[in-house]
Design an enzyme around this catalytic site. Structure first.
Site, PDB file in Angstrom:
ATOM      1  N   ARG A 196      -3.762   1.072 -19.529  1.00 49.87           N
ATOM      2  CA  ARG A 196      -3.195  -0.200 -19.087  1.00 49.87           C
ATOM      3  C   ARG A 196      -4.166  -1.309 -19.485  1.00 49.87           C
ATOM      4  O   ARG A 196      -5.334  -1.079 -19.772  1.00 49.87           O
ATOM      5  CB  ARG A 196      -2.986  -0.181 -17.575  1.00 49.87           C
ATOM      6  CG  ARG A 196      -4.291  -0.151 -16.799  1.00 49.87           C
ATOM      7  CD  ARG A 196      -4.119   0.206 -15.339  1.00 49.87           C
ATOM      8  NE  ARG A 196      -3.384  -0.805 -14.597  1.00 49.87           N
ATOM      9  CZ  ARG A 196      -3.430  -0.904 -13.261  1.00 49.87           C
ATOM     10  NH1 ARG A 196      -4.153  -0.074 -12.556  1.00 49.87           N
ATOM     11  NH2 ARG A 196      -2.718  -1.821 -12.635  1.00 49.87           N
ATOM     12  N   SER A 248      -2.123 -16.147   5.519  1.00 49.38           N
ATOM     13  CA  SER A 248      -0.731 -16.487   5.765  1.00 49.38           C
ATOM     14  C   SER A 248       0.051 -15.253   6.227  1.00 49.38           C
ATOM     15  O   SER A 248       0.795 -15.305   7.202  1.00 49.38           O
ATOM     16  CB  SER A 248      -0.116 -17.062   4.486  1.00 49.38           C
ATOM     17  OG  SER A 248       1.280 -17.005   4.544  1.00 49.38           O
ATOM     18  N   SER A 249      -0.141 -14.143   5.540  1.00 49.26           N
ATOM     19  CA  SER A 249       0.647 -12.957   5.867  1.00 49.26           C
ATOM     20  C   SER A 249       0.247 -12.360   7.208  1.00 49.26           C
ATOM     21  O   SER A 249       1.094 -11.812   7.913  1.00 49.26           O
ATOM     22  CB  SER A 249       0.493 -11.908   4.771  1.00 49.26           C
ATOM     23  OG  SER A 249       1.009 -12.402   3.573  1.00 49.26           O
ATOM     24  N   TRP A 253      -5.349  -7.669 -10.695  1.00 41.31           N
ATOM     25  CA  TRP A 253      -4.935  -8.093  -9.355  1.00 41.31           C
ATOM     26  C   TRP A 253      -5.767  -7.401  -8.291  1.00 41.31           C
ATOM     27  O   TRP A 253      -5.849  -7.867  -7.165  1.00 41.31           O
ATOM     28  CB  TRP A 253      -3.446  -7.849  -9.139  1.00 41.31           C
ATOM     29  CG  TRP A 253      -3.087  -6.466  -8.703  1.00 41.31           C
ATOM     30  CD1 TRP A 253      -2.989  -5.373  -9.510  1.00 41.31           C
ATOM     31  CD2 TRP A 253      -2.797  -6.015  -7.371  1.00 41.31           C
ATOM     32  NE1 TRP A 253      -2.662  -4.282  -8.764  1.00 41.31           N
ATOM     33  CE2 TRP A 253      -2.527  -4.644  -7.445  1.00 41.31           C
ATOM     34  CE3 TRP A 253      -2.724  -6.632  -6.124  1.00 41.31           C
ATOM     35  CZ2 TRP A 253      -2.204  -3.868  -6.334  1.00 41.31           C
ATOM     36  CZ3 TRP A 253      -2.403  -5.860  -5.015  1.00 41.31           C
ATOM     37  CH2 TRP A 253      -2.139  -4.507  -5.124  1.00 41.31           C
ATOM     38  N   GLU A 286       0.225  -2.264   1.746  1.00 45.76           N
ATOM     39  CA  GLU A 286       0.880  -3.398   1.080  1.00 45.76           C
ATOM     40  C   GLU A 286       2.117  -2.946   0.304  1.00 45.76           C
ATOM     41  O   GLU A 286       3.147  -3.618   0.310  1.00 45.76           O
ATOM     42  CB  GLU A 286      -0.116  -4.083   0.138  1.00 45.76           C
ATOM     43  CG  GLU A 286       0.489  -5.100  -0.822  1.00 45.76           C
ATOM     44  CD  GLU A 286       0.951  -6.371  -0.142  1.00 45.76           C
ATOM     45  OE1 GLU A 286       0.692  -6.541   1.056  1.00 45.76           O
ATOM     46  OE2 GLU A 286       1.590  -7.198  -0.817  1.00 45.76           O
ATOM     47  N   SER A 333      20.056  -1.204   3.120  1.00 48.39           N
ATOM     48  CA  SER A 333      20.830  -0.556   4.180  1.00 48.39           C
ATOM     49  C   SER A 333      21.995  -1.445   4.600  1.00 48.39           C
ATOM     50  O   SER A 333      23.118  -0.970   4.776  1.00 48.39           O
ATOM     51  CB  SER A 333      19.937  -0.262   5.388  1.00 48.39           C
ATOM     52  OG  SER A 333      18.892   0.606   5.019  1.00 48.39           O
ATOM     53  N   HIS A 338      -2.451   0.174  -0.155  1.00 42.68           N
ATOM     54  CA  HIS A 338      -1.309   1.070   0.003  1.00 42.68           C
ATOM     55  C   HIS A 338      -0.336   0.637   1.082  1.00 42.68           C
ATOM     56  O   HIS A 338       0.864   0.593   0.826  1.00 42.68           O
ATOM     57  CB  HIS A 338      -1.685   2.544   0.111  1.00 42.68           C
ATOM     58  CG  HIS A 338      -0.517   3.340  -0.365  1.00 42.68           C
ATOM     59  ND1 HIS A 338      -0.289   3.580  -1.686  1.00 42.68           N
ATOM     60  CD2 HIS A 338       0.563   3.802   0.282  1.00 42.68           C
ATOM     61  CE1 HIS A 338       0.873   4.182  -1.817  1.00 42.68           C
ATOM     62  NE2 HIS A 338       1.402   4.340  -0.645  1.00 42.68           N
ATOM     63  N   ASP A 376      14.786 -19.113  17.276  1.00 38.70           N
ATOM     64  CA  ASP A 376      13.655 -19.339  16.367  1.00 38.70           C
ATOM     65  C   ASP A 376      12.648 -18.224  16.545  1.00 38.70           C
ATOM     66  O   ASP A 376      12.814 -17.357  17.401  1.00 38.70           O
ATOM     67  CB  ASP A 376      12.989 -20.702  16.613  1.00 38.70           C
ATOM     68  CG  ASP A 376      12.450 -21.279  15.310  1.00 38.70           C
ATOM     69  OD1 ASP A 376      11.939 -20.492  14.490  1.00 38.70           O
ATOM     70  OD2 ASP A 376      12.555 -22.496  15.105  1.00 38.70           O
ATOM     71  N   THR A 387      11.208   9.069   2.388  1.00 38.18           N
ATOM     72  CA  THR A 387      11.812   8.193   1.388  1.00 38.18           C
ATOM     73  C   THR A 387      13.034   8.862   0.777  1.00 38.18           C
ATOM     74  O   THR A 387      14.079   8.232   0.584  1.00 38.18           O
ATOM     75  CB  THR A 387      10.778   7.843   0.298  1.00 38.18           C
ATOM     76  OG1 THR A 387       9.553   7.516   0.926  1.00 38.18           O
ATOM     77  CG2 THR A 387      11.240   6.676  -0.523  1.00 38.18           C
ATOM     78  N   LYS A 444      15.917   8.653   3.083  1.00 36.10           N
ATOM     79  CA  LYS A 444      16.565   7.341   3.041  1.00 36.10           C
ATOM     80  C   LYS A 444      17.568   7.260   1.898  1.00 36.10           C
ATOM     81  O   LYS A 444      18.695   6.799   2.068  1.00 36.10           O
ATOM     82  CB  LYS A 444      15.507   6.245   2.869  1.00 36.10           C
ATOM     83  CG  LYS A 444      14.868   5.835   4.160  1.00 36.10           C
ATOM     84  CD  LYS A 444      13.789   4.802   3.900  1.00 36.10           C
ATOM     85  CE  LYS A 444      13.357   4.147   5.183  1.00 36.10           C
ATOM     86  NZ  LYS A 444      13.929   2.836   5.404  1.00 36.10           N
ATOM     87  N   HIS A 453      -5.353   8.000  -3.100  1.00 40.03           N
ATOM     88  CA  HIS A 453      -4.687   8.423  -4.338  1.00 40.03           C
ATOM     89  C   HIS A 453      -4.744   7.350  -5.434  1.00 40.03           C
ATOM     90  O   HIS A 453      -4.335   7.605  -6.551  1.00 40.03           O
ATOM     91  CB  HIS A 453      -3.243   8.891  -4.077  1.00 40.03           C
ATOM     92  CG  HIS A 453      -2.282   7.802  -3.726  1.00 40.03           C
ATOM     93  ND1 HIS A 453      -1.188   8.012  -2.928  1.00 40.03           N
ATOM     94  CD2 HIS A 453      -2.221   6.503  -4.069  1.00 40.03           C
ATOM     95  CE1 HIS A 453      -0.513   6.895  -2.794  1.00 40.03           C
ATOM     96  NE2 HIS A 453      -1.111   5.964  -3.480  1.00 40.03           N
ATOM     97  N   HIS A 454      -5.257   6.171  -5.086  1.00 33.31           N
ATOM     98  CA  HIS A 454      -5.426   5.158  -6.123  1.00 33.31           C
ATOM     99  C   HIS A 454      -6.685   5.392  -6.951  1.00 33.31           C
ATOM    100  O   HIS A 454      -6.906   4.696  -7.932  1.00 33.31           O
ATOM    101  CB  HIS A 454      -5.460   3.771  -5.499  1.00 33.31           C
ATOM    102  CG  HIS A 454      -4.154   3.386  -4.876  1.00 33.31           C
ATOM    103  ND1 HIS A 454      -3.151   2.790  -5.596  1.00 33.31           N
ATOM    104  CD2 HIS A 454      -3.667   3.564  -3.638  1.00 33.31           C
ATOM    105  CE1 HIS A 454      -2.111   2.582  -4.803  1.00 33.31           C
ATOM    106  NE2 HIS A 454      -2.394   3.058  -3.608  1.00 33.31           N
ATOM    107  N   TYR A 468       4.129  -0.730   1.012  1.00 32.76           N
ATOM    108  CA  TYR A 468       5.263  -0.553   1.933  1.00 32.76           C
ATOM    109  C   TYR A 468       5.635  -1.843   2.623  1.00 32.76           C
ATOM    110  O   TYR A 468       6.785  -2.020   3.016  1.00 32.76           O
ATOM    111  CB  TYR A 468       4.965   0.595   2.903  1.00 32.76           C
ATOM    112  CG  TYR A 468       4.919   1.882   2.122  1.00 32.76           C
ATOM    113  CD1 TYR A 468       6.114   2.488   1.731  1.00 32.76           C
ATOM    114  CD2 TYR A 468       3.736   2.425   1.671  1.00 32.76           C
ATOM    115  CE1 TYR A 468       6.100   3.615   0.944  1.00 32.76           C
ATOM    116  CE2 TYR A 468       3.718   3.553   0.883  1.00 32.76           C
ATOM    117  CZ  TYR A 468       4.905   4.143   0.517  1.00 32.76           C
ATOM    118  OH  TYR A 468       4.897   5.248  -0.280  1.00 32.76           O
ATOM    119  N   HIS A 473      -0.461 -12.423 -13.614  1.00 37.18           N
ATOM    120  CA  HIS A 473       0.851 -11.779 -13.454  1.00 37.18           C
ATOM    121  C   HIS A 473       0.847 -10.900 -12.206  1.00 37.18           C
ATOM    122  O   HIS A 473       1.729 -11.003 -11.352  1.00 37.18           O
ATOM    123  CB  HIS A 473       1.181 -10.949 -14.696  1.00 37.18           C
ATOM    124  CG  HIS A 473       2.406 -10.091 -14.533  1.00 37.18           C
ATOM    125  ND1 HIS A 473       3.678 -10.580 -14.697  1.00 37.18           N
ATOM    126  CD2 HIS A 473       2.550  -8.785 -14.214  1.00 37.18           C
ATOM    127  CE1 HIS A 473       4.548  -9.609 -14.483  1.00 37.18           C
ATOM    128  NE2 HIS A 473       3.893  -8.503 -14.185  1.00 37.18           N
TER     129      HIS A 473
END
Lengths: 702, 207, 339
Positions: free
Chosen positions: A499, A218-219, A188, A304, A317, A302, A153, A377, A380, A351-352, A306, A124
């Site tokens: 968890r 890929s990314s 994960w 990631e 927006s 982290h 393109d 944030t 925004k 912080h993780h 964002y 998941h």
């Protein structure tokens, strides 16, 4: 004979079948789990067979190959990315429902085996991050960004196709793990030493490693492609501070991909070295240290977060501004805030793991750095509210997602600040509070953005609007289902429920897990409603067509071209004179679709088989590595190397569309548009809306 | 030469190359961006190496395994190859005789292969002395960092061979030119990374 | 239940303090304290206080969003004849407010976080009121049970942490397996435990009672079952517990250690030993509950077992007193005979 089988199949044997446990040890629980797992595997096989059957029946293999799989067109690649994302979303939501049901009856047990539950939360999470969120946002950026900056393109169209292929290969690997089980149970984030071969020698972790590695490669390529495109291919006059906000967020996401993906590549590669070649990076003995992995993983993890959320910020927006009929409030502040978030995202990874025993000073510093992200944030969120303020707000489906997002996201921000305070995090770390928090950020923050964006740009991509009523129902179910599924998890977290619990023994948890299960079912319903919406929309497509291409009175350049756009996007590359370029064009009296003075030949990238080749070889290498089929790894590796070298010798890399063809097509479209009646916003959701917005000068909004 | 605005960092072909000069803007810029990403990869492996220096677990450490003389020879091979690639780039830019360009490229290739051969020999020697990656965290970190550089050099050599083939088949057309320009960046980049490895791993290990 | 009425009183006062959302969570305040919202020690009490304070402070920024968004959305909906300013896109005053207020809130929050994090550092010893020496306990996480070693008392337990109230606790923790998370919510912070590494945690209990403890970091299929009970007792009961365990407890010898190292839950381990709830009824207030916590008690164990586990060194089995080793071997070999 046996020797040959071993050479051919590696460590793959009968025990990989999803129902094997039930044959070996037919307890009731094993049988139930075997039925569930085999059902999932059967669905994958069935889905594949149906797809093959339909393609053969309708004789569309050639069409699929030449129009889609080998196409370098950013629009088609974008759509294929989104298709992957939606398929994977469906699977991962169903898995989530099973997990919620398990916990609803989990007081003292539940119906799933702990092993099966472990695979569920691992797939998941892995799917939702790497094979739902990433392809979804990559797909939308792919489709929209070149249209917004006025180009034909991406900078590297074939590399874009390769990116798609690698993501597809990773997704396929995760899907195949349903048939040839198991997948990892390491979550994960795959923390060693649990994922080292000493604790988990099976193929599961290896599936995870290679699926994730394919996705990160890929990314990385995608990030390079997007960044170079935005740097180098903007239309004349499209200066930095004229970029639509979505493109800004796409740029920040691309930069984060370039710098944020390598740490994960390193982490999974080193873990693979540990597992395959007996290295000692993260093992407990011989000088390894698993804390290095944790740091590497979150140095990716982290940013990631964002990468995932910034494009959605960009989409919101655009939605807030368009559906409020109003200029975006605080454009400059939003750009600065986006950049600030992107930079700060590299400074908070610790912080993780506040609870890993480092000094309190370090924890406090990282906690405060985390809170700092809250400032841009928060700005925004207020900028979006001020964008709606003194606007004319239309509640089209994208706007429902956006308003749902803004309120739910504020709550997620609150819980994020709570988690950022180390002394409190010591209480709620690794609890369901954390699970609730990141779902609270990513479902409203990312998924609502993607779904809103899909509703927003669908008419551009396919030429007809999505059906409104079913869309509203789906959106409301998403919002309600989300609240019911995840707010109880906050309570459970505060009550100390860990968890990843397959079972629990505290009766006080039960009401909350039951409520969450109901919420999960409502989300499942929302998925169903999305399907209905799509089906009804396709059925009624002729009444909802918007050939003129501007159904929402849009502001940026993508709305200036036909829906769907021609493959070359713009018959003549537009010149940009201000922010909200298309809105300015509509306002300045020159008309929404000025006739170009002259047309020139257009050079477009030629089709290339590199994408499908890399997808196939990437999949086979990963599959071979997972099951120790070394001949397969070698063969596929050699083929991909040959393909890469051979690509260098290809000289037919472009094809030219003659100016006359462009002229003929464009003038035919202009002719068609001239017969369409411009509509005011009051008629936005009626068949009268054929994509031509009444000029702002004539009071389209009033 | 008149001062023309450069299209990308590093050596520009110049307007005399027309189409290739135009095309190189995106290709070369894109490759620089890729290099940044790759640099993160190496940076993290350097960091991992430094954090694992103490993790020898009683096995052989840098002092016992590294040989400065051998590493110095490798450094020289790579530095000279960077120089010869530089000469090749100049030959490309000023359109000297194609034979000169190909000659410089061949010399570069030979130096690159020489580096690889020497490195493999070094690894072999380390293995025979018990310096295998499975022995300790320190050796694992070494064998992730240094061979990754070697793999890059291998990839660069394959690319160079492929480009020599392209020159033979297609001549010096735009794709070949932009390919050579990108490979040049990679080659010099690998040189810089090696200087990092030489200073940090070999010099640092022995001092 | 067993704990004094003072707890319920505190909890219910808290209910008055934070009305609304949180109060619902406390409907279970008459049951076993399972959460820091019903704190049983100074650390958890401080954490509850900070939890409320942070929510209150952050609400300064969050609440306006929750209130104003619906208002804006209704007031400026299409068709309502409110003001319409399509080209309005900036206001200096509004920008000062939306940057300034969150900034000030974060400054205050940062101050709070800095102080509270240093004050509640798990590594920082707790200064008890009575200036008593802290009780040292060494914790080892196994798959999937917890071993508690009392180095000064020379005893050890599995899945049962017995401690006196009002005496600071100094825990040293490690894992004999993969990473785990040690956590007693009602008392205070959690801390990760890792193989070959030692972490520290300092806690104190204000009240007697039984509080659940758990593992927070997933470590395989027995994860959810890796629970233990924290029994906070008075000083006298604790002494009795130590004495009883020292006399009547089992011996943690090499074979027992292998059983601990094997992947099993406390319950299956206890079943296989057929010695669950050993001695738990001998302490006066123990209640030998019928749960599957799988508690075991050891009166004899090798010296320095904890550090040997951390260092991956074979424990010094010879250091166990000979007489009791024989006794335990009889006991465990008789266990072996049973299916």
């Amino acid at each position: 004979m046996n020797h040959w089988a071993e050479w051919l199949l590696g460590r793959l044997d009968w025990s990989a079948l999803p129902f094997w446990d039930a044959i070996v040890d037919p307890t009731t629980k094993n049988i139930v789990n075997a039925i569930i797992a085999s059902g999932a595997g059967a669905m994958v096989i069935l889905g594949g067979l149906i797809a093959i059957g339909v393609l053969t029946w309708t004789r569309r293999w050639r069409w699929l190959w030449s129009e889609w799989l080998t196409s370098p067109d950013h629009k088609k690649i974008g759509i294929m990315f989104i298709v992957i994302a939606l398929v994977m979303l469906a699977r991962a939501v169903i898995e989530a429902v099973f997990m919620r049901l398990q916990q609803a009856v989990g007081l003292g047990g539940g119906f799933l085996t702990a092993e099966h539950f472990g695979q569920l939360f691992t797939t998941h999470g892995t799917i939702m991050v790497f094979f739902m969120a990433m392809p979804f946002l990559t797909g939308i950026i792919n489709y929209v960004m070149p249209l917004q900056i006025g180009t034909r393109d991406l900078s590297f169209p074939v590399m874009n196709s390769v990116s798609l292929g690698l993501t597809a290969a990773g997704a396929a690997l995760v899907m195949v793990s349903l048939i040839l089980a198991p997948f990892s149970t390491g979550g994960w984030s795959g923390y060693p030493s649990f994922t080292e071969s000493a604790a988990n020698p099976g193929a599961g972790v290896d599936y995870w490693i290679w699926a994730v590695t394919l996705s990160t490669l890929s990314s990385t390529l995608t990030g390079i492609n997007f960044a170079v495109t935005i740097y180098k291919k903007r239309a004349p006059g499209m200066s930095w501070f004229r970029l639509p906000l979505f493109t800004w967020t796409a740029l920040c996401t691309a930069i984060l991909m370039i710098f944020g993906m390598p740490p994960l590549t390193v982490a999974t590669a080193l873990l693979a070295l540990d597992r395959y070649l007996d290295f000692h990076f993260f093992t407990a003995d011989l000088g390894g240290n698993m804390m290095n992995y944790v740091n590497l993983f979150w140095a990716f993890g982290h940013p990631e977060v964002y990468i995932l959320i910034l494009p959605a910020f960009g989409i919101f927006s655009e939605i807030f501004s368009t559906f409020s009929g109003k200029k975006l409030y605080g454009y400059g502040a939003l750009v600065i805030a986006t950049m600030a978030i992107a930079v700060l995202s590299f400074t908070v990874w610790l912080h993780h793991f506040f609870t890993m025993g480092q000094s309190a000073h370090i924890n406090a510093i990282f906690g405060i750095a985390t809170m700092l992200i809250g400032i841009p944030t928060g700005v925004k969120v207020y900028d979006w509210m001020l964008t709606m303020f003194r606007g004319r707000i239309r509640f089209a489906v994208p706007m429902i997602y956006a308003v749902g997002f803004i309120i739910l996201f504020a709550i997620g921000g609150l819980t994020g600040i709570i988690l950022a305070v180390p002394s409190v995090d010591y209480q709620i770390h690794n609890s369901l509070f954390l699970v609730a928090h990141f779902h609270n950020m990513l479902i409203p923050g990312l998924l609502f953005g993607m779904l809103g964006g899909t509703n927003f740009w669908f008419p551009k991509a396919f030429g007809f609007r999505l059906e409104e009523r079913w869309g509203r129902r789906a959106a409301l179910c998403w919002i309600v289902g989300f609240m019911l599924a995840f707010f109880p998890l906050y309570a459970l977290g505060v009550l100390g429920m860990p968890r990843r619990s397959a079972a629990f023994f505290e009766p006080a948890y039960l009401p909350w897990t039951l409520a969450a299960a109901v919420g999960a079912l409502i989300i499942l319903l929302a998925m169903l409603l999305l399907l209905i919406q799509l089906w009804v929309s396709i059925r009624d497509r002729d009444t909802n067509r918007v050939p003129a291409g501007d159904p929402w009175d849009g502001r940026s350049l993508e709305w200036s071209v036909s829906a769907p756009p021609p493959e070359y996007n713009f018959p003549v590359i537009p010149e940009v004179h201000s922010r909200d370029a298309y809105m300015r064009q509509k306002e300045n009296g020159r008309g929404a679709h000025p006739r170009p003075d002259e047309y020139t030949d257009i050079v477009m990238p030629a089709n290339s088989a590199m994408g499908p080749i890399m997808a196939a070889t990437g999949f086979l290498i990963a599959f071979g590595l997972t099951w120790y089929e070394w001949w397969l790894v070698a063969a596929a590796g050699i083929v991909s190397l040959i393909a890469l070298v051979a690509r260098g010798y290809v000289r037919q890399r472009t094809r030219t569309i003659p100016a006359q063809t462009v002229r003929r097509e464009h003038e035919a479209w202009l002719e068609r548009v001239s017969r369409i009646r411009p509509v005011s916003r009051r008629e936005e959701q009626t068949p009268a809306n054929q994509g031509l917005a009444m000029s702002p000068l004539e009071g389209a909004i009033q | 030469m008149t001062a023309t605005p450069s299209r990308h960092p590093g050596l520009n072909l110049g307007h005399a190359h027309g189409d290739a000069h135009e095309a190189s803007e995106e290709f070369v810029f894109g490759f620089w961006v890729f290099m940044m990403s790759d640099l993160i990869l190496f940076g993290l492996l350097f960091a991992t190496y430094v954090t694992m220096l103490g993790g020898t677990a009683g096995g052989p450490g840098p002092g016992e395994l590294f040989e400065l003389k051998s590493a110095f020879i490798e450094t020289m091979l790579l530095l000279v190859s960077s120089f010869t690639f530089g000469m090749a780039s100049l030959a490309l830019k000023y359109r000297t005789d194609r034979k000169v360009l190909v000659a410089w490229l061949l010399v570069t290739l030979l130096l690159g292969l020489g580096f690889l051969a020497h490195e493999l020999y070094d690894f072999h020697k380390m293995f025979t002395e018990g310096g295998v990656p499975s022995r300790s965290g320190f050796l694992s970190a070494f064998f992730a960092l240094v061979p990754l550089h070697g793999l890059h050099v291998t990839g660069a050599c394959i690319w160079l061979i492929a480009l020599l083939g392209q020159i033979a088949v297609h001549g010096l057309d735009t794709p070949t030119k932009t390919g050579l320009m990108r490979l040049a960046i990679l080659w010099h980049f690998l040189d810089v990374v090696w200087i990092g490895i030489f200073s940090l791993v070999y010099l640092g290990g022995i001092v | 239940m067993s704990h004094p009425p003072v707890t319920a009183q505190t909890a219910c006062r808290y209910r008055a303090f934070l009305a609304g959302l949180l109060s619902i969570l406390l409907t279970g305040c008459s049951q076993t304290p399972i959460s820091f919202l019903d704190p049983q020690g100074p650390v958890a009490t401080a954490q509850r206080h900070q939890f409320g304070l942070i929510i209150a402070l952050t609400s300064i920024v969050v609440l306006p969003v929750l209130i104003l968004t619906p208002w804006i959305v209704i007031r400026y909906r299409y068709g309502a004849q409110s003001a319409y300013r399509p080209r309005w896109g900036f206001s200096k005053l509004a920008d000062i407010a939306i940057w300034g207020i969150p900034f000030l809130v974060v400054v205050v929050l940062a101050t709070v976080a800095w102080r509270s994090t240093l004050a509640l550092d798990p590594y920082r010893p707790i200064q008890g009121d009575q200036k008593t020496e802290p009780l040292r306990v060494q914790v080892v996480g196994f798959d999937w049970k917890w071993l508690f070693i009392y180095p000064d008392q020379g005893i050890a337990t599995v899945n049962e942490l017995v401690v006196p109230a009002h005496r600071p606790l100094a825990l040293e923790l490690t894992s004999a397996s993969v990473m785990q998370g040690f956590f007693i919510p009602a008392l205070g912070s959690q801390i990760d435990v890792m193989n070959r590494m030692v972490t520290q945690l300092h806690l104190e209990a204000d009240h007697t009672g039984e509080f659940p403890g758990k593992n927070m970091q997933y470590n395989g299929k027995g994860f959810s079952h890796q629970r233990f009970v924290t029994r906070v007792v008075d000083e006298q009961t604790f002494h009795n517990f130590v004495a009883h365990t020292g006399e009547g407890g089992m011996t943690l010898d090499a074979r027992m250690f292998d059983r601990l190292m094997a992947q099993n839950t406390g319950k299956t381990l206890a079943q296989s030993l057929a010695r669950a709830d050993v001695g738990s009824n001998n302490d006066g207030d123990g209640k030998g509950r019928g749960d599957d916590a799988g508690r075991l008690r050891f009166g004899h164990l090798p010296d320095d077992l904890f550090n040997d586990i951390v260092g991956h060194v074979s424990p010094d089995w010879a250091s166990i007193p000979v007489a009791s080793t024989g006794k335990a071997n009889d006991a465990s070999s008789s266990q072996e005979a049973r299916p």
